[in-house]
Enzyme design. Sequence first.
Site, PDB file in Angstrom:
ATOM      1  CD  GLU A   9      -2.239  -2.500   1.601  1.00 31.10           C
ATOM      2  OE1 GLU A   9      -0.503  -2.984   1.629  1.00 31.10           O
ATOM      3  OE2 GLU A   9      -2.906  -3.165   1.397  1.00 31.10           O
TER       4      GLU A   9
ATOM      5  CG  ASP B  82      40.297  23.807  10.458  1.00 32.08           C
ATOM      6  OD1 ASP B  82      39.948  24.513  10.623  1.00 32.08           O
ATOM      7  OD2 ASP B  82      41.524  23.809  10.045  1.00 32.08           O
TER       8      ASP B  82
ATOM      9  CG  ASP C 219      42.231  18.149   8.001  1.00 30.69           C
ATOM     10  OD1 ASP C 219      41.637  18.985   7.709  1.00 30.69           O
ATOM     11  OD2 ASP C 219      43.194  17.819   8.909  1.00 30.69           O
TER      12      ASP C 219
END
Lengths: 433, 433
Positions: free
Chosen positions: B11, B227, B123
């Site tokens: 459904e 950062d 990074d």
Amino acid sequence: MIGNSSCGVREAGAFGTPVINLGSRQTRERDRLVQDSENVLHVRDADTQNKIYHGLELQFGKRYPCSKIYGDGNAVPRILKFLQTINLDEPLQKTFCFPPVKEWDISQDIDHILETQSALAVDLGGTNLRVAIVSMRGKIVKKYTQANPKTYEARIELILTMCKVAVVDAMHLNCRILGVGVSTGGRVNPQEGVILHSTKLIQEWSSIDIRTPISDAIHLPVWVDNDGNCAALAEKKFGHGKGVENFVTIITGTGIGGGIIQHNELIHGSTFCAAELGHIMVSLDGPECMCGSRGCIEAYASGIALQREAKRLHDEDLLKVEGMVDLKKAESVSAIDLINAARLGNSKAEAVLRTAGMALGVGIVNILHMVNPSLVILSGVLAAHYQAPVQQVIGQRALTSAQSIQVLTSDLDEPALLGAASMVLDYTTRRIY
Amino acid sequence: MIGNSSCGVREAGAFGTPVINLGSRQTRERDRLVQDSENVLHVRDADTQNKIYHGLELQFGKRYPCSKIYGDGNAVPRILKFLQTINLDEPLQKTFCFPPVKEWDISQDIDHILETQSALAVDLGGTNLRVAIVSMRGKIVKKYTQANPKTYEARIELILTMCKVAVVDAMHLNCRILGVGVSTGGRVNPQEGVILHSTKLIQEWSSIDIRTPISDAIHLPVWVDNDGNCAALAEKKFGHGKGVENFVTIITGTGIGGGIIQHNELIHGSTFCAAELGHIMVSLDGPECMCGSRGCIEAYASGIALQREAKRLHDEDLLKVEGMVDLKKAESVSAIDLINAARLGNSKAEAVLRTAGMALGVGIVNILHMVNPSLVILSGVLAAHYQAPVQQVIGQRALTSAQSIQVLTSDLDEPALLGAASMVLDYTTRRIY
């Protein structure tokens, strides 16, 4: 949709699109049309940017029910049938053919709204309790002032009495009151309409549901916020903060307070004690503050702090300088006397004010480094005095990328009342279907 | 919808509703069904809250195309016709009758997603350039480290080379890379993917469009942020900040930085220099800071500040106390030596750390009074050392209503890399049709 095309009156109405109709052209057209639907807001004399701005505020984000002016969808066969009846060998001239004009008019008019829709504003300060009728334009139509009673019962009773009087007066003044906005000292939960914890200046004013009694008495919706936050809301709606996404208001009066607007909304924080700007600390030790800590900017730069220093100098007979009128008793010496003394060359008074300006400036730099607004608005009685020193400290101590910030002095007379009103005026006209 | 009912498979699919199917019951049912639609996300071993939480994150706010499993709308007459054929005098027994199973399977599986969908995290620090493959679970699958080159050209070349190597490795590791997240020192415009202004630690790194070269080389979307902000995002997705609406992360390492989350989003500010938390000033004079100002918490409490004090004590021969191993030359004396000396009873070292803790604590109280978060997370090498002093200063100097705040130490190993990854993992899975 904004303009003066009849599309706004006809086609846009069929889609439920909000329309701002500028000038009088479609007003005339409207007289001839019957199906002028409620999606249209008329700004007849669109001579000022401000009026159009107000109109935009009222219409922005709305959805209207679609008007059914285009019949049963069988226009094309009818048009084709009609076209076939025309004799194209003869010249054609456009003629208008409209249905008869109905009596009622369900569209809105900006002038009518701006002149009649109003808020009741309540300001609960340490000394006074004030109520005002404030129009959509930010005009204070009528103002009532009483001393703020010392007990909860007397205070609530006075608030309700003053509000009821104002509601009756508003009717005679042709002002339609949309709701009540309350500005109060202390920490407030605006979602619940509850004052959680008051300042020392207002007694018996913690854990108080202020919304329910007012709403029960006046039968109108009630909004409540802290006075610093209200001042920021006032700047956003009526002052230098209009259209500015990120800004900060700092009130330098008896104490120091303020509000922070980020992405067009107030920052309330997780326990509704954000923007306690008076208690930004700029010293590891520093002077004692009324909050119990030390080195808060309120302890350096507020009216109370300056008065304390003025009194100290006066007690040591160091305040009065040549050119000053006679000073009263020490108890009534004020921050203004200190500022006057400094202007007249009193170097000790100058040093006090220099430190105060430095402390406030460093506190504001801390705000810049935390939420990086694009505008700082100083309000309150000491605002004009602090503008230059604060701008100077920012130049000396803020990070390069935050130095370009503007520091302005508020030009609003009643930030608390106007802010309280703005909660009503903004929310009740921001209907979205 | 969440549960193990077949409604979710049948459904809900018809309405395009997102479903999380818990446990294995509907997996079995699914094997018998053909129309298992893409709205269902299977969490077979729903044994951990975490896994269900992940599933919710992936499904929240989504809309799927409606599956058309219920035919042409004429079921009722067909059912009536069928019912009329039944002989109700005989007993009835339910039997299943499904269409044959198709080969392909378009539904999603949480385990498959968590194990294969990944981000490339970059990074850029003052010393090192690091790249990592990070899985949807926050697992660092593989990590690459190089010294961060001093020139723009060499740095960009190395970033691209490292990313390309990682993308190839990811394929062999069965990781599907969804995009690249970059964490870098300095002020960043995350909307444009541009580094506006770098810290002194990374040279030739201002007004740099970092998005375009990476996106051109890897053909994947690229996100960039500062950062400190990345550390806050890491806490939000993988750390103590999970599910917390308002919190602040403070990194105490070589310098001091951080990020502010308000209403589940980072505060960037009007010129992208919000959350410069290291430059909150807690003294009108105070020690000089690298930013050019004075009294910043970074000048009191950062690794560099503690090292400066350690060196000063060492130069005056006041650092070494009984029980300490031999100290090296002054140049290599570090914050850790200072902390050790204080632990072993060196009162001068203790005093330095007390002032540092006080400064950091007062700075954090300023954060509480401005944005009123419900949680403060300390990360970086000095976090564990500062937790107790900060909590103590809050107890002494914050307003009562802000004192209930929790101060926690981060338990994430790589906040910058995880935060960079989270930008990719959050945005790429937040699809809304």
